[in-house]
Design a protein around this motif. Structure first.
Motif, PDB file in Angstrom:
ATOM      1  N   TYR A  22      40.850  -7.542  95.754  1.00  0.00           N
ATOM      2  CA  TYR A  22      39.361  -7.654  95.893  1.00  0.00           C
ATOM      3  C   TYR A  22      38.633  -6.211  96.311  1.00  0.00           C
ATOM      4  CZ  TYR A  22      34.664  -8.540  97.082  1.00  0.00           C
ATOM      5  OH  TYR A  22      33.240  -8.583  97.219  1.00  0.00           O
ATOM      6  N   LEU A  23      39.420  -5.639  97.227  1.00  0.00           N
ATOM      7  CA  LEU A  23      38.862  -4.189  97.556  1.00  0.00           C
ATOM      8  C   LEU A  23      39.173  -3.144  96.694  1.00  0.00           C
ATOM      9  CD1 LEU A  23      39.850  -4.491 101.544  1.00  0.00           C
ATOM     10  CD2 LEU A  23      37.635  -4.576 100.449  1.00  0.00           C
ATOM     11  N   ASP A  24      40.298  -3.255  95.933  1.00  0.00           N
ATOM     12  CA  ASP A  24      40.546  -2.222  94.974  1.00  0.00           C
ATOM     13  C   ASP A  24      40.015  -2.388  93.717  1.00  0.00           C
ATOM     14  OD1 ASP A  24      42.838  -1.418  96.419  1.00  0.00           O
ATOM     15  OD2 ASP A  24      44.280  -2.493  95.500  1.00  0.00           O
ATOM     16  N   ASN A  25      39.178  -3.476  93.445  1.00  0.00           N
ATOM     17  CA  ASN A  25      38.414  -3.499  92.281  1.00  0.00           C
ATOM     18  C   ASN A  25      36.859  -3.787  92.542  1.00  0.00           C
ATOM     19  OD1 ASN A  25      40.565  -3.803  90.134  1.00  0.00           O
ATOM     20  ND2 ASN A  25      40.988  -5.704  91.171  1.00  0.00           N
ATOM     21  N   ILE A  26      36.652  -4.082  93.649  1.00  0.00           N
ATOM     22  CA  ILE A  26      34.956  -3.849  93.873  1.00  0.00           C
ATOM     23  C   ILE A  26      34.399  -2.533  93.983  1.00  0.00           C
ATOM     24  CG2 ILE A  26      35.089  -3.383  96.474  1.00  0.00           C
ATOM     25  CD1 ILE A  26      32.855  -5.430  96.736  1.00  0.00           C
ATOM     26  N   LYS A  27      33.069  -2.417  93.228  1.00  0.00           N
ATOM     27  CA  LYS A  27      32.476  -1.119  93.344  1.00  0.00           C
ATOM     28  C   LYS A  27      31.356  -1.189  94.175  1.00  0.00           C
ATOM     29  CE  LYS A  27      33.503   0.002  88.702  1.00  0.00           C
ATOM     30  NZ  LYS A  27      32.990   0.059  87.156  1.00  0.00           N
ATOM     31  N   LEU A  28      31.453  -0.734  95.299  1.00  0.00           N
ATOM     32  CA  LEU A  28      30.419  -0.841  96.363  1.00  0.00           C
ATOM     33  C   LEU A  28      28.940   0.176  95.902  1.00  0.00           C
ATOM     34  CD1 LEU A  28      32.495  -0.021  99.740  1.00  0.00           C
ATOM     35  CD2 LEU A  28      31.662  -2.337  98.622  1.00  0.00           C
ATOM     36  N   CYS A  29      29.408   1.043  95.210  1.00  0.00           N
ATOM     37  CA  CYS A  29      28.108   1.847  94.683  1.00  0.00           C
ATOM     38  C   CYS A  29      28.618   2.834  93.609  1.00  0.00           C
ATOM     39  CB  CYS A  29      27.297   2.812  95.817  1.00  0.00           C
ATOM     40  SG  CYS A  29      28.169   3.809  96.334  1.00  0.00           S
ATOM     41  N   SER A  30      27.508   3.240  92.636  1.00  0.00           N
ATOM     42  CA  SER A  30      27.955   4.099  91.708  1.00  0.00           C
ATOM     43  C   SER A  30      26.988   4.877  91.256  1.00  0.00           C
ATOM     44  CB  SER A  30      28.630   3.286  90.413  1.00  0.00           C
ATOM     45  OG  SER A  30      27.447   2.556  89.931  1.00  0.00           O
ATOM     46  N   LEU A  31      27.333   5.901  90.538  1.00  0.00           N
ATOM     47  CA  LEU A  31      25.980   6.917  90.168  1.00  0.00           C
ATOM     48  C   LEU A  31      25.875   6.471  88.560  1.00  0.00           C
ATOM     49  CD1 LEU A  31      27.472  10.278  91.486  1.00  0.00           C
ATOM     50  CD2 LEU A  31      25.435   9.260  92.232  1.00  0.00           C
ATOM     51  N   GLN A  32      24.571   6.670  88.651  1.00  0.00           N
ATOM     52  CA  GLN A  32      24.061   6.312  87.122  1.00  0.00           C
ATOM     53  C   GLN A  32      22.834   7.299  86.721  1.00  0.00           C
ATOM     54  OE1 GLN A  32      24.624   3.125  85.404  1.00  0.00           O
ATOM     55  NE2 GLN A  32      26.086   2.630  87.119  1.00  0.00           N
ATOM     56  N   VAL A  33      22.761   7.440  85.477  1.00  0.00           N
ATOM     57  CA  VAL A  33      22.068   8.689  84.908  1.00  0.00           C
ATOM     58  C   VAL A  33      21.273   7.630  84.069  1.00  0.00           C
ATOM     59  CG1 VAL A  33      21.654  10.600  83.261  1.00  0.00           C
ATOM     60  CG2 VAL A  33      23.634  10.654  84.954  1.00  0.00           C
ATOM     61  N   GLY A  34      19.756   7.890  84.059  1.00  0.00           N
ATOM     62  CA  GLY A  34      18.849   7.244  83.286  1.00  0.00           C
ATOM     63  C   GLY A  34      17.585   8.055  82.882  1.00  0.00           C
ATOM     64  N   THR A  35      16.784   7.436  81.888  1.00  0.00           N
ATOM     65  CA  THR A  35      15.753   8.193  81.511  1.00  0.00           C
ATOM     66  C   THR A  35      14.461   7.140  81.875  1.00  0.00           C
ATOM     67  OG1 THR A  35      16.970   9.066  79.610  1.00  0.00           O
ATOM     68  CG2 THR A  35      14.580   9.079  79.334  1.00  0.00           C
TER      69      THR A  35
END
Length: 77
Positions: A12-25
Motif C-alpha cells: 500500500y505504501l509503495d503504491n500510494i500517491k500522497l501528492c503529485s505535481l500537475q500542470v494545467g490551463t
C-alpha cells in the motif's frame, strides 16, 4: 499472519500517491489538467487563485485523494 499484514501495508505504501505535481490551463469554469478533466475552482486553493487569468498555465500540487489543488506558480501567461 504478521508477515502478510506487513506485506499488505508495504505494498500500500509503495503504491500510494500522497501528492503529485500537475500542470494545467486556466479556463472559465476551472483549470484543465487533461483533455477529459477540468478541476473546478472550488477545489483550487492558494494565494494566486484571485489573480488567475484565462489562458494562463499553472503548476498545481494535488493533495492526497485529489480533493484539493494548491497553485504553486504561474508558468506562462
Amino acid at each position: 499472519m504478521i508477515n502478510e499484514i506487513k506485506t499488505i501495508v508495504q505494498n500500500y505504501l509503495d503504491n500510494i500517491k500522497l501528492c503529485s505535481l500537475q500542470v494545467g490551463t486556466v479556463e472559465n469554469n476551472g483549470i484543465r489538467i487533461s483533455d477529459k478533466l477540468v478541476v473546478p475552482m472550488e477545489l483550487i486553493v492558494g494565494n494566486l487563485k484571485k489573480s488567475l487569468i484565462i489562458g494562463q498555465k499553472v503548476r498545481l500540487l494535488r493533495n492526497h485523494g485529489g480533493q484539493q489543488f494548491y497553485i504553486l506558480e504561474v508558468i506562462q501567461e
